[in-house]
Design a protein around this motif. Structure first.
Motif, PDB file in Angstrom:
ATOM      1  N   LEU A 129       0.809  -1.213   0.000  1.00  0.00           N
ATOM      2  CA  LEU A 129       0.000   0.000   0.000  1.00  0.00           C
ATOM      3  C   LEU A 129       0.844   1.265   0.000  1.00  0.00           C
ATOM      4  CD1 LEU A 129      -2.807  -1.170   2.445  1.00  0.00           C
ATOM      5  CD2 LEU A 129      -2.915  -0.986  -0.051  1.00  0.00           C
ATOM      6  N   GLU A 130       2.175   1.107   0.098  1.00  0.00           N
ATOM      7  CA  GLU A 130       3.080   2.252  -0.034  1.00  0.00           C
ATOM      8  C   GLU A 130       3.362   2.552  -1.508  1.00  0.00           C
ATOM      9  OE1 GLU A 130       4.328   4.062   2.599  1.00  0.00           O
ATOM     10  OE2 GLU A 130       3.040   2.851   3.874  1.00  0.00           O
ATOM     11  N   ALA A 131       3.076   1.592  -2.370  1.00  0.00           N
ATOM     12  CA  ALA A 131       3.295   1.777  -3.814  1.00  0.00           C
ATOM     13  C   ALA A 131       2.202   2.685  -4.378  1.00  0.00           C
ATOM     14  CB  ALA A 131       3.261   0.422  -4.526  1.00  0.00           C
ATOM     15  N   PRO A 132       2.487   3.383  -5.469  1.00  0.00           N
ATOM     16  CA  PRO A 132       1.445   4.193  -6.096  1.00  0.00           C
ATOM     17  C   PRO A 132       0.334   3.279  -6.639  1.00  0.00           C
ATOM     18  CG  PRO A 132       3.622   4.662  -7.054  1.00  0.00           C
ATOM     19  CD  PRO A 132       3.768   3.488  -6.144  1.00  0.00           C
ATOM     20  N   PRO A 133      -0.935   3.602  -6.372  1.00  0.00           N
ATOM     21  CA  PRO A 133      -2.032   2.747  -6.841  1.00  0.00           C
ATOM     22  C   PRO A 133      -2.014   2.533  -8.358  1.00  0.00           C
ATOM     23  CG  PRO A 133      -2.861   4.438  -5.335  1.00  0.00           C
ATOM     24  CD  PRO A 133      -1.414   4.735  -5.588  1.00  0.00           C
ATOM     25  N   GLN A 134      -1.555   3.529  -9.114  1.00  0.00           N
ATOM     26  CA  GLN A 134      -1.520   3.418 -10.574  1.00  0.00           C
ATOM     27  C   GLN A 134      -0.608   2.302 -11.041  1.00  0.00           C
ATOM     28  OE1 GLN A 134      -0.832   5.879  -8.533  1.00  0.00           O
ATOM     29  NE2 GLN A 134      -0.983   7.899  -9.473  1.00  0.00           N
ATOM     30  N   LEU A 135       0.381   1.958 -10.228  1.00  0.00           N
ATOM     31  CA  LEU A 135       1.322   0.897 -10.568  1.00  0.00           C
ATOM     32  C   LEU A 135       0.611  -0.446 -10.710  1.00  0.00           C
ATOM     33  CD1 LEU A 135       4.410   0.293 -10.884  1.00  0.00           C
ATOM     34  CD2 LEU A 135       4.421  -0.206  -8.442  1.00  0.00           C
ATOM     35  N   LEU A 136      -0.442  -0.651  -9.906  1.00  0.00           N
ATOM     36  CA  LEU A 136      -1.145  -1.927  -9.885  1.00  0.00           C
ATOM     37  C   LEU A 136      -2.506  -1.893 -10.570  1.00  0.00           C
ATOM     38  CD1 LEU A 136      -0.220  -2.677  -6.233  1.00  0.00           C
ATOM     39  CD2 LEU A 136       0.263  -4.216  -8.107  1.00  0.00           C
ATOM     40  N   ALA A 137      -2.992  -0.713 -10.885  1.00  0.00           N
ATOM     41  CA  ALA A 137      -4.374  -0.550 -11.359  1.00  0.00           C
ATOM     42  C   ALA A 137      -4.742  -1.506 -12.489  1.00  0.00           C
ATOM     43  CB  ALA A 137      -4.617   0.890 -11.778  1.00  0.00           C
ATOM     44  N   SER A 138      -3.897  -1.660 -13.470  1.00  0.00           N
ATOM     45  CA  SER A 138      -4.247  -2.482 -14.636  1.00  0.00           C
ATOM     46  C   SER A 138      -4.137  -3.987 -14.352  1.00  0.00           C
ATOM     47  CB  SER A 138      -3.370  -2.117 -15.832  1.00  0.00           C
ATOM     48  OG  SER A 138      -2.017  -2.419 -15.550  1.00  0.00           O
ATOM     49  N   ALA A 139      -3.416  -4.363 -13.306  1.00  0.00           N
ATOM     50  CA  ALA A 139      -3.183  -5.788 -13.032  1.00  0.00           C
ATOM     51  C   ALA A 139      -4.191  -6.406 -12.070  1.00  0.00           C
ATOM     52  CB  ALA A 139      -1.776  -5.978 -12.480  1.00  0.00           C
ATOM     53  N   LEU A 140      -4.785  -5.586 -11.220  1.00  0.00           N
ATOM     54  CA  LEU A 140      -5.652  -6.123 -10.175  1.00  0.00           C
ATOM     55  C   LEU A 140      -7.029  -6.490 -10.700  1.00  0.00           C
ATOM     56  CD1 LEU A 140      -4.915  -3.765  -7.147  1.00  0.00           C
ATOM     57  CD2 LEU A 140      -3.801  -5.908  -7.775  1.00  0.00           C
ATOM     58  N   GLY A 141      -7.485  -7.676 -10.302  1.00  0.00           N
ATOM     59  CA  GLY A 141      -8.851  -8.072 -10.605  1.00  0.00           C
ATOM     60  C   GLY A 141      -9.788  -7.608  -9.509  1.00  0.00           C
ATOM     61  N   SER A 142      -9.325  -7.654  -8.269  1.00  0.00           N
ATOM     62  CA  SER A 142     -10.110  -7.173  -7.133  1.00  0.00           C
ATOM     63  C   SER A 142      -9.153  -6.816  -6.012  1.00  0.00           C
ATOM     64  CB  SER A 142     -11.107  -8.219  -6.671  1.00  0.00           C
ATOM     65  OG  SER A 142     -10.442  -9.365  -6.189  1.00  0.00           O
ATOM     66  N   LEU A 143      -9.586  -5.897  -5.171  1.00  0.00           N
ATOM     67  CA  LEU A 143      -8.776  -5.444  -4.047  1.00  0.00           C
ATOM     68  C   LEU A 143      -9.673  -5.227  -2.849  1.00  0.00           C
ATOM     69  CD1 LEU A 143      -6.141  -4.150  -2.768  1.00  0.00           C
ATOM     70  CD2 LEU A 143      -7.015  -1.973  -3.645  1.00  0.00           C
ATOM     71  N   ARG A 144      -9.193  -5.635  -1.703  1.00  0.00           N
ATOM     72  CA  ARG A 144      -9.907  -5.372  -0.453  1.00  0.00           C
ATOM     73  C   ARG A 144      -8.879  -4.841   0.538  1.00  0.00           C
ATOM     74  NH1 ARG A 144     -15.032  -8.175   0.278  1.00  0.00           N
ATOM     75  NH2 ARG A 144     -15.515  -6.577  -1.201  1.00  0.00           N
ATOM     76  N   ILE A 145      -9.287  -3.805   1.297  1.00  0.00           N
ATOM     77  CA  ILE A 145      -8.421  -3.200   2.302  1.00  0.00           C
ATOM     78  C   ILE A 145      -8.934  -3.597   3.689  1.00  0.00           C
ATOM     79  CG2 ILE A 145      -7.522  -1.035   3.249  1.00  0.00           C
ATOM     80  CD1 ILE A 145      -6.545  -1.597   0.392  1.00  0.00           C
ATOM     81  N   PHE A 146      -8.000  -4.019   4.542  1.00  0.00           N
ATOM     82  CA  PHE A 146      -8.338  -4.478   5.886  1.00  0.00           C
ATOM     83  C   PHE A 146      -7.621  -3.630   6.933  1.00  0.00           C
ATOM     84  CE2 PHE A 146      -8.736  -8.052   3.048  1.00  0.00           C
ATOM     85  CZ  PHE A 146      -9.950  -8.600   3.418  1.00  0.00           C
ATOM     86  N   ALA A 147      -8.355  -3.241   7.968  1.00  0.00           N
ATOM     87  CA  ALA A 147      -7.764  -2.601   9.141  1.00  0.00           C
ATOM     88  C   ALA A 147      -7.545  -3.712  10.159  1.00  0.00           C
ATOM     89  CB  ALA A 147      -8.701  -1.532   9.703  1.00  0.00           C
ATOM     90  N   GLY A 148      -6.303  -3.951  10.489  1.00  0.00           N
ATOM     91  CA  GLY A 148      -5.987  -4.998  11.450  1.00  0.00           C
ATOM     92  C   GLY A 148      -5.970  -6.381  10.847  1.00  0.00           C
ATOM     93  N   TYR A 149      -5.704  -7.341  11.711  1.00  0.00           N
ATOM     94  CA  TYR A 149      -5.605  -8.737  11.279  1.00  0.00           C
ATOM     95  C   TYR A 149      -5.911  -9.657  12.448  1.00  0.00           C
ATOM     96  CZ  TYR A 149      -1.014  -8.507  13.499  1.00  0.00           C
ATOM     97  OH  TYR A 149       0.000  -8.341  14.397  1.00  0.00           O
ATOM     98  N   ALA A 150      -6.033 -10.919  12.156  1.00  0.00           N
ATOM     99  CA  ALA A 150      -6.196 -11.963  13.164  1.00  0.00           C
ATOM    100  C   ALA A 150      -4.858 -12.684  13.276  1.00  0.00           C
ATOM    101  CB  ALA A 150      -7.297 -12.934  12.750  1.00  0.00           C
ATOM    102  N   GLY A 151      -4.388 -12.866  14.488  1.00  0.00           N
ATOM    103  CA  GLY A 151      -3.097 -13.512  14.670  1.00  0.00           C
ATOM    104  C   GLY A 151      -3.138 -14.571  15.757  1.00  0.00           C
ATOM    105  N   TRP A 152      -2.321 -15.581  15.577  1.00  0.00           N
ATOM    106  CA  TRP A 152      -2.198 -16.676  16.529  1.00  0.00           C
ATOM    107  C   TRP A 152      -0.721 -16.950  16.750  1.00  0.00           C
ATOM    108  CZ3 TRP A 152      -5.698 -16.458  12.586  1.00  0.00           C
ATOM    109  CH2 TRP A 152      -7.043 -16.635  12.900  1.00  0.00           C
ATOM    110  N   GLY A 153      -0.334 -17.194  17.987  1.00  0.00           N
ATOM    111  CA  GLY A 153       1.042 -17.558  18.308  1.00  0.00           C
ATOM    112  C   GLY A 153       1.313 -19.006  17.934  1.00  0.00           C
TER     113      GLY A 153
END
Length: 190
Positions: free
Chosen positions: A110-134
């Motif tokens: 997500l630090e990359a410019p969005p235009q760099l990926l725009a033509s390649a992505l079929g779908s994108l979802r943005i998530f705040a946080g994650y689920a983690g297990w030790g």
């Protein structure tokens, strides 16, 4: 320590017996699973926050609904981008700014410019946080019957109706597991 068979790229589907409210009827895509632990994102927890409100330029690439999803209870102030790249399941390298996780599913820088990926992505979802297990924690939860482990499909990442994803994923399974999709939200009302 016993060897851990990787579940990376698979879905964890919360069983009706799972008591943790963070994961009630959750569908989690595992992005990493090894002897050091596991990390995933909850695919069916949309928030009311538009992607463009927090990540300028990425909202135009996000699938419907174009909102941020709560990826889990850990690090809610961080963002992860998960995208499907058509044809990305083949062995060739994906586009710059995308790292394959499993098949056509990968993480987006997500630090990359969005235009760099725009033509390649079929779908994108943005998530705040994650689920983690030790280490070993997820294996313990699996042994306790908290999760069903099933194969993911690229469309799971970008389901336009995330509130139906738990039932849809279970319904496509074979045998008794498909019957769980009919489990009532509140069994006491039956």
């Amino acid at each position: 320590m016993t060897e851990v068979s990787s579940l990376t790229g698979r879905l964890l589907v919360a069983t009706p017996a799972l008591a943790d409210p963070n994961f009630d009827r959750a569908v989690v895509l595992l992005l990493d699973h090894d002897e050091e632990g596991s990390l995933g994102v909850v695919l069916n927890r949309p928030t009311p926050v538009d992607v463009n409100d927090i990540l300028e330029g990425w909202g135009d690439l996000a699938g419907e609904p174009g909102v941020v999803f709560q990826g889990g209870p850990v690090s809610l102030d961080s963002a992860l981008g998960v995208a499907v790249v058509p044809g990305g399941a083949s062995g060739e390298a994906g586009p710059l700014g995308w790292r394959r996780v499993h098949g056509a599913i990968g993480l987006v820088d997500l630090e990359a410019p969005p235009q760099l990926l725009a033509s390649a992505l079929g779908s994108l979802r943005i998530f705040a946080g994650y689920a983690g297990w030790g280490p070993g924690q997820l294996e313990d939860e699996l042994a306790d019957g908290a999760w069903y482990v099933v194969e993911s499909e690229p469309g799971d990442v970008s389901s336009p109706c995330p509130e139906r994803l738990w039932r849809e994923v279970l319904r496509r399974q074979r045998g008794e597991l498909a019957m769980v999709a009919t489990y009532p939200e509140d069994p006491s009302l039956n």
